[in-house]
Design a protein around this motif. Structure first.
Motif, PDB file in Angstrom:
ATOM      1  N   VAL A  34       0.857  -1.184   0.000  1.00  0.00           N
ATOM      2  CA  VAL A  34       0.000   0.000   0.000  1.00  0.00           C
ATOM      3  C   VAL A  34       0.892   1.232   0.000  1.00  0.00           C
ATOM      4  N   THR A  35       0.528   2.143  -0.854  1.00  0.00           N
ATOM      5  CA  THR A  35       1.325   3.346  -1.060  1.00  0.00           C
ATOM      6  C   THR A  35       0.498   4.579  -0.724  1.00  0.00           C
ATOM      7  N   TRP A  36       1.156   5.567  -0.178  1.00  0.00           N
ATOM      8  CA  TRP A  36       0.535   6.871   0.063  1.00  0.00           C
ATOM      9  C   TRP A  36       1.095   7.870  -0.949  1.00  0.00           C
ATOM     10  N   PHE A  37       0.191   8.583  -1.565  1.00  0.00           N
ATOM     11  CA  PHE A  37       0.528   9.690  -2.459  1.00  0.00           C
ATOM     12  C   PHE A  37      -0.081  10.965  -1.880  1.00  0.00           C
ATOM     13  N   ARG A  45       0.479  14.036  -8.826  1.00  0.00           N
ATOM     14  CA  ARG A  45       0.419  13.273  -7.596  1.00  0.00           C
ATOM     15  C   ARG A  45       1.834  12.818  -7.230  1.00  0.00           C
ATOM     16  N   GLU A  46       2.211  13.029  -5.983  1.00  0.00           N
ATOM     17  CA  GLU A  46       3.567  12.763  -5.503  1.00  0.00           C
ATOM     18  C   GLU A  46       3.591  11.520  -4.628  1.00  0.00           C
ATOM     19  N   THR A  61       9.678   9.050   0.823  1.00  0.00           N
ATOM     20  CA  THR A  61      10.341  10.087   0.064  1.00  0.00           C
ATOM     21  C   THR A  61      11.185  10.927   1.004  1.00  0.00           C
ATOM     22  N   ASP A  62      12.226  11.538   0.462  1.00  0.00           N
ATOM     23  CA  ASP A  62      13.199  12.228   1.310  1.00  0.00           C
ATOM     24  C   ASP A  62      12.562  13.310   2.179  1.00  0.00           C
ATOM     25  N   TYR A  95      -3.695  10.410  -0.602  1.00  0.00           N
ATOM     26  CA  TYR A  95      -4.397   9.251  -1.126  1.00  0.00           C
ATOM     27  C   TYR A  95      -3.651   7.983  -0.733  1.00  0.00           C
ATOM     28  N   CYS A  96      -4.379   6.944  -0.382  1.00  0.00           N
ATOM     29  CA  CYS A  96      -3.777   5.627  -0.303  1.00  0.00           C
ATOM     30  C   CYS A  96      -4.113   4.874  -1.588  1.00  0.00           C
ATOM     31  N   ALA A  97      -3.232   3.975  -1.951  1.00  0.00           N
ATOM     32  CA  ALA A  97      -3.402   3.244  -3.206  1.00  0.00           C
ATOM     33  C   ALA A  97      -2.827   1.850  -3.068  1.00  0.00           C
ATOM     34  N   ALA A  98      -3.391   0.923  -3.818  1.00  0.00           N
ATOM     35  CA  ALA A  98      -2.922  -0.460  -3.808  1.00  0.00           C
ATOM     36  C   ALA A  98      -3.064  -1.034  -5.213  1.00  0.00           C
TER      37      ALA A  98
END
Length: 122
Positions: A34-37, A45-46, A61-62, A95-98
Motif C-alpha cells: 500500500v502506497t501513500w501519495f 500526484r507525488e 520520500t526524502d 491518497y492511499c493506493a494499492a
C-alpha cells in the motif's frame, strides 16, 4: 477487487501531528503493498511512502523521512500514515493506493482511496 476508504486528516498547526487511515475490503489485502501519495492542486500526484504487504518494510520520500511513519494492521485490513512535525509544505490531498506493486508512479495503481485533505498552517 479491493476498495479503499480513507479517514483522518484535517487542519493542524505546523509542528503538529495527524494520522491518516486507509481501510480496505477484499481478502487479498494482506498480500498488497500500500502506497501513500499526495497531491497539491495543479501539480502531479507525488509518491510519499509505501509499505509491503506483510508490513515488514517501508520506504519514504526524502522530504518526509523521519517525520512520517506508515504501518498496517492486516487483521483489521487497515494501513496508517502517522505524520509528525508537520510543515506547511505537507499541505495536500493524501491518497492511499494499492494494486501497483509498490510503484512510485500513480498511473500504475488499480485501487485508490477517495483522498483526504491535510492542511498545515504556519
Amino acid at each position: 477487487q479491493v476498495q479503499l476508504g480513507q479517514s483522518g486528516g484535517g487542519l493542524v498547526q505546523a509542528g503538529g501531528s495527524l494520522r491518516l487511515s486507509c481501510a480496505a475490503s477484499g481478502r487479498t489485502f494482506s498480500t498488497l503493498a500500500v502506497t501513500w501519495f499526495r497531491q497539491v492542486s495543479g501539480k502531479e500526484r507525488e509518491w510519499v511512502a509505501v509499505i509491503t504487504g506483510n508490513g515488514n518494510t517501508s520506504y519514504y520520500t526524502d522530504s518526509v523521512r523521519g517525520r512520517f511513519a506508515v504501518s498496517r494492521d492486516n487483521a483489521k485490513n487497515e494501513v496508517y500514515l502517522q505524520m509528525d512535525s508537520l510543515k506547511p509544505e505537507d499541505t495536500a490531498v493524501y491518497y492511499c493506493a494499492a494494486g501497483g506493486s509498490g510503484s512510485s508512479r500513480a498511473e500504475d495503481y488499480l485501487y485508490w482511496g477517495q483522498g483526504t485533505q491535510v492542511t498545515v498552517s504556519s
